[in-house]
Write a protein that holds these residues in place. Structure first.
Motif, PDB file in Angstrom:
ATOM      1  N   ASN A 168      23.305  37.605 -26.762  1.00 35.76           N
ATOM      2  CA  ASN A 168      22.854  38.983 -26.132  1.00 35.76           C
ATOM      3  C   ASN A 168      21.990  38.570 -24.819  1.00 35.76           C
ATOM      4  O   ASN A 168      22.143  39.420 -23.769  1.00 35.76           O
ATOM      5  CB  ASN A 168      21.802  39.773 -27.033  1.00 35.76           C
ATOM      6  CG  ASN A 168      20.612  38.746 -27.343  1.00 35.76           C
ATOM      7  OD1 ASN A 168      20.822  37.928 -27.983  1.00 35.76           O
ATOM      8  ND2 ASN A 168      19.523  39.284 -27.672  1.00 35.76           N
ATOM      9  N   GLN A 215      30.219  45.912 -27.919  1.00 37.21           N
ATOM     10  CA  GLN A 215      29.204  45.152 -27.296  1.00 37.21           C
ATOM     11  C   GLN A 215      27.759  45.722 -27.631  1.00 37.21           C
ATOM     12  O   GLN A 215      26.721  44.990 -27.986  1.00 37.21           O
ATOM     13  CB  GLN A 215      29.341  45.485 -25.754  1.00 37.21           C
ATOM     14  CG  GLN A 215      28.239  44.617 -25.005  1.00 37.21           C
ATOM     15  CD  GLN A 215      28.319  44.864 -23.694  1.00 37.21           C
ATOM     16  OE1 GLN A 215      28.962  43.993 -22.897  1.00 37.21           O
ATOM     17  NE2 GLN A 215      27.736  45.733 -22.904  1.00 37.21           N
ATOM     18  N   GLN A 258      26.666  44.246 -31.082  1.00 34.06           N
ATOM     19  CA  GLN A 258      26.024  43.070 -30.847  1.00 34.06           C
ATOM     20  C   GLN A 258      24.713  43.022 -30.115  1.00 34.06           C
ATOM     21  O   GLN A 258      23.945  41.970 -30.656  1.00 34.06           O
ATOM     22  CB  GLN A 258      27.386  42.038 -30.385  1.00 34.06           C
ATOM     23  CG  GLN A 258      28.539  42.044 -31.090  1.00 34.06           C
ATOM     24  CD  GLN A 258      29.602  41.622 -30.256  1.00 34.06           C
ATOM     25  OE1 GLN A 258      29.443  40.319 -30.073  1.00 34.06           O
ATOM     26  NE2 GLN A 258      30.714  42.037 -29.885  1.00 34.06           N
ATOM     27  N   MET A 259      24.587  43.707 -29.281  1.00 28.36           N
ATOM     28  CA  MET A 259      23.435  43.743 -28.591  1.00 28.36           C
ATOM     29  C   MET A 259      22.209  44.343 -29.474  1.00 28.36           C
ATOM     30  O   MET A 259      21.183  43.867 -29.355  1.00 28.36           O
ATOM     31  CB  MET A 259      23.525  44.347 -27.512  1.00 28.36           C
ATOM     32  CG  MET A 259      24.457  43.979 -26.343  1.00 28.36           C
ATOM     33  SD  MET A 259      23.933  42.361 -25.855  1.00 28.36           S
ATOM     34  CE  MET A 259      22.599  42.888 -24.520  1.00 28.36           C
ATOM     35  N   HIS A 317      20.848  38.515 -33.816  1.00 30.42           N
ATOM     36  CA  HIS A 317      19.776  37.529 -33.113  1.00 30.42           C
ATOM     37  C   HIS A 317      18.616  37.771 -33.979  1.00 30.42           C
ATOM     38  O   HIS A 317      17.364  38.275 -33.361  1.00 30.42           O
ATOM     39  CB  HIS A 317      19.673  37.991 -31.854  1.00 30.42           C
ATOM     40  CG  HIS A 317      19.951  39.333 -31.373  1.00 30.42           C
ATOM     41  ND1 HIS A 317      19.081  40.126 -31.552  1.00 30.42           N
ATOM     42  CD2 HIS A 317      21.196  40.137 -30.891  1.00 30.42           C
ATOM     43  CE1 HIS A 317      19.484  41.788 -31.075  1.00 30.42           C
ATOM     44  NE2 HIS A 317      20.968  41.210 -30.888  1.00 30.42           N
TER      45      HIS A 317
END
Length: 460
Positions: free
Chosen positions: A118, A210, A213-214, A220
């Protein structure tokens, strides 16, 4: 170089003081390792993170990420190769994955993890290094050659790649989304006319991937033992072996891992990503088990092609400083991986470290020998951890056998890959390697305080 080494040493000192203070071209495809037979991709379950905390766009992205119907075979989703139970990397020990309409077409590169992407900056030929000292150089971007600049652009690659999800065109993908159970959610996120423009709908789909995933914390999580240690939290106290491993990792005279897998304060307010986003040529041996490599004229040279086309050599063997350079990945969750480097030729963390340690001192165990005579019985001291397990007398070791001679000058000469003479002592001892593995194991997410070390010999 000297200033950078001193900087790494200072980072180590601060870290120890804190302790005392208490892609593939186919990032979505399936793999075949040197010693493994082909296997069908394994569907992955949904991540545990609740969707209620995600935006509508990210919720659409989550649906897309796990939808096998978005592939030509109807059996492959993004999660097939980026399994959340394996740190969003491949769930097997195959070097390149199998995709295509019948899941029979092999990829050409190993599948990377999608975790900690990210904060990745866009690619630049002269990206500032986050350590603030090293000279700017190639850095950033997605895939092993950095040919796209966003996660949305990256997501489009496997969806349309013939040997991955194998959709014939954008319209085929949009049609599948339009007929999916989550089509109303797509319209809610992007408007009632979202399917009227096929290209716009496809762009929205990749933007949704996207966003997932962010936004989803599972991409993360920062939940390793190292994160507790770095934050001086309960449960983060390192064992003696882990402290020694951290020292080896940072020490510019031994492991020197931090020179590329930088763990300090990084770009965009990041910290401890264990990569500087740079590109390096290290002469990884050719993986002859990748079907594409059966063609001797096919050579994957990273930034300078063949999948990236804006840095191609002007002509055959013409000077090109980008040939052989591949992206430095994060080392977070490295201990969970089964294959290493862009071509998956290395099949264990120990073997990867041994490659760094003995590529120059014992090249004969990593690269094939031509013209020599194989011994019936290896000498007692012949290493058994390399790719070449037969000892030869005479002949020529074909060092750097996956990079044309014209570009071998691009190979990084930083220690431990410092070009020392064959037969000389390697930079790391057996104890150094054991301690380094102990440290790398604490970069694995999902650590629960009170767990015993995951590697034998990591308590003392």
């Amino acid at each position: 170089m000297r200033s950078k080494l001193l900087y790494c040493a200072s980072i180590l000192a601060l870290s120890l003081l804190s302790a005392c203070g208490g892609p593939n071209s186919n990032p979505g495809a399936s793999s075949t390792s040197a010693n493994s037979s082909s296997a069908s991709p394994v569907p992955a379950p949904a991540p545990s993170a609740p969707t209620s905390n995600l935006s509508l766009t990210a919720q659409v992205g989550q649906k897309l990420f796990f939808d096998q119907n978005l592939s030509g075979s109807g059996k492959m989703s993004c999660a097939t190769c980026h399994d959340p139970n394996f740190a969003y990397a491949a769930p097997n020990n195959l070097a390149v994955q199998l995709g295509g309409p019948a899941l029979t077409l092999p990829g050409t590169r190993a599948v990377p993890s999608l975790r900690y992407k990210n904060i990745t900056p866009a690619y630049a030929d002269l990206l500032d290094n986050p350590d603030g000292i090293s000279a700017p150089g190639p850095g950033g971007g997605f895939t092993a050659d950095g040919r796209v600049n966003t996660l949305a652009q990256q997501a489009a690659i496997p969806l349309l790649s013939p040997n991955e999800m194998a959709n014939t065109n954008v319209a085929a993908i949009v049609s599948k989304i339009q007929n999916a159970s989550y089509a109303p959610l797509f319209l809610q996120a992007f408007g009632n006319t979202a399917f009227n423009d096929t290209n716009a709908a496809f762009q929205n789909a990749t933007q949704a991937l996207q966003a997932f995933q962010m936004e989803d914390p599972s991409f993360h999580p920062y939940s390793s033992k190292f994160d507790l240690y770095a934050a001086n939290k309960l449960g983060g106290a390192l064992t003696a072996a882990e402290v020694r491993g951290l020292k080896i990792y940072s020490d510019p005279t031994t492991g020197n891992c931090a020179s590329c897998h930088y763990q300090g304060a990084g770009l965009n307010g990041s910290s401890a990503l264990f990569t500087d986003f740079s590109y390096e040529a290290i002469g990884v041996p050719r993986n002859t088990n990748i079907p594409a490599n059966q063609d001797p004229t096919f050579i994957d040279q990273g930034i300078c092609g063949p999948f990236r086309t804006d840095h191609l050599p002007a002509s055959a063997n013409a000077p090109d400083a980008f040939c052989g350079l591949f992206k430095t990945p994060t080392l977070r969750n490295v201990a969970t991986r089964s294959v290493f480097f862009h071509n998956g030729v290395i099949t264990s963390l120990l073997q990867a470290i041994q490659f760094y340690n003995t590529r120059d001192t014992n090249p004969e165990i990593w690269y094939p020998t031509v013209g020599g005579t194989p011994l019936k019985t290896n000498s007692p001291g012949f290493p058994t951890y390399g790719l070449i397990t037969t000892q030869y007398t005479g002949g020529t070791v074909m060092k750097f056998n996956d990079l044309p001679a014209a570009y071998q000058k691009n190979i990084d000469s930083q220690l431990p890959l410092d070009g020392r003479k064959p037969g000389s002592a390697p930079p790391l001892t057996a104890q150094n390697i054991s301690d380094l593995i102990c440290f790398l194991n604490i970069l694995t997410d999902g650590y629960q305080p009170g767990q015993t070390p995951t590697s034998p010999g990591c308590t003392n």
